[in-house]
Structures are given as C-alpha cells and as structure tokens.
Scaffold this motif. Structure first.
Motif, PDB file in Angstrom:
ATOM      1  N   UNK A 105     -43.519 119.810  64.463  1.00  0.00           N
ATOM      2  CA  UNK A 105     -44.482 119.515  63.390  1.00  0.00           C
ATOM      3  C   UNK A 105     -44.561 120.671  62.410  1.00  0.00           C
ATOM      4  N   UNK A 106     -43.506 120.931  61.733  1.00  0.00           N
ATOM      5  CA  UNK A 106     -43.492 122.029  60.770  1.00  0.00           C
ATOM      6  C   UNK A 106     -43.193 123.355  61.454  1.00  0.00           C
ATOM      7  N   UNK A 107     -43.304 124.412  60.689  1.00  0.00           N
ATOM      8  CA  UNK A 107     -42.927 125.733  61.213  1.00  0.00           C
ATOM      9  C   UNK A 107     -44.110 126.545  61.705  1.00  0.00           C
ATOM     10  N   UNK A 108     -45.330 126.082  61.489  1.00  0.00           N
ATOM     11  CA  UNK A 108     -46.510 126.891  61.827  1.00  0.00           C
ATOM     12  C   UNK A 108     -46.598 127.172  63.325  1.00  0.00           C
ATOM     13  N   UNK A 109     -46.215 126.225  64.173  1.00  0.00           N
ATOM     14  CA  UNK A 109     -46.319 126.427  65.622  1.00  0.00           C
ATOM     15  C   UNK A 109     -45.293 127.449  66.095  1.00  0.00           C
ATOM     16  N   UNK A 110     -44.054 127.320  65.635  1.00  0.00           N
ATOM     17  CA  UNK A 110     -43.020 128.272  66.057  1.00  0.00           C
ATOM     18  C   UNK A 110     -43.302 129.668  65.505  1.00  0.00           C
ATOM     19  N   UNK A 111     -43.863 129.740  64.304  1.00  0.00           N
ATOM     20  CA  UNK A 111     -44.264 131.055  63.778  1.00  0.00           C
ATOM     21  C   UNK A 111     -45.347 131.669  64.654  1.00  0.00           C
ATOM     22  N   UNK A 112     -46.296 130.859  65.060  1.00  0.00           N
ATOM     23  CA  UNK A 112     -47.366 131.331  65.942  1.00  0.00           C
ATOM     24  C   UNK A 112     -46.828 131.809  67.278  1.00  0.00           C
TER      25      UNK A 112
END
Length: 129
Positions: free
Chosen positions: A23-30
């Motif tokens: 679901x987008x890059x925000x989770x992997x960045x986190x």
C-alpha cells in the motif's frame, strides 16, 4: 473455541505481511526507520506459524481470552508454572490454526483471482464486439 481471537490474528497477519507492504511506500519507509533487530524480526516472522505464535500471545494478552478454554484450567500440580504454560500452549495452537487460516485464504484467493480475470476478459471481449 474463541473464534474471534483466531479471526483477529489472521486479520493482523494478513494486514502486516500481505497488504501493508503493498500500500504505497510509507510502510516500507517506516520499517527502514526501525532499529536493525526489529527489521530483522519482521523479515523472519513472515512465516504464518512463527508470526502466529507471537500474534496469539498478543491477542490473548489484549483480550484475556484463551483460544481454547481448557488451557485456562490446567491441573493444580503445575502450580505457578500453570499460567505461563497455558499461555505458551494456547499460542502454539493459535499458531497452527493461524497457519491453516493463511493457507486457506491463499487457496481460496487463486481461484477467486482467476475468476475475476476471466470475468474482466469476458466483459472486455463483449465490449469490443
């Protein structure tokens, strides 16, 4: 059997290991912002059984419900070991059923996906004609 615990655990597993990474890059960045040991744990716990054990412990701690009520009434001879042993055994059973649930969702998912693709192809062919 506390079916709601099992469904909650399956939903948690699906959310964190099947859906959020896509679901987008925000989770992997986190995840990349976490300390390396936590990143390593996330990668190692992709197995529905391994993650299911810890999810089972967390769900039990959050709800106070045993997956199987029999674990709440271990024989008295276990003494002070009874409660930790009950939690441990409950989490083991939870992990096995969590893995079975994940496998069932995946088994159902492939035919559902193929059916959706066939319907889309049919509608596209019908529209083109």
């Amino acid at each position: 059997m506390a079916m709601e615990n099992l469904l909650l655990g399956l939903a948690i597993h699906q959310l964190f290991w099947e859906h959020l990474p896509h679901w987008g890059t925000w989770f992997t960045r986190g995840l990349k912002m976490l300390p390396q040991p936590l990143q390593s744990l996330y990668e190692q716990w992709r197995c529905p059984y391994c993650a299911g054990f810890w999810i089972g412990l967390a769900v039990h701690a959050a709800t106070g419900n045993y997956l199987f009520a029999a674990f709440a009434d271990l024989p008295a001879f276990w003494g002070s070991l009874g409660t930790p042993l009950a939690w441990f055994m409950d989490a083991l059973v939870f992990a096995a059923l969590n893995k079975l649930g994940v496998l069932a969702v995946h088994a159902i998912g492939l035919p559902a996906l193929k059916g959706h693709q066939a319907k889309e192809a049919f509608l596209a062919a019908k529209k083109a004609a």
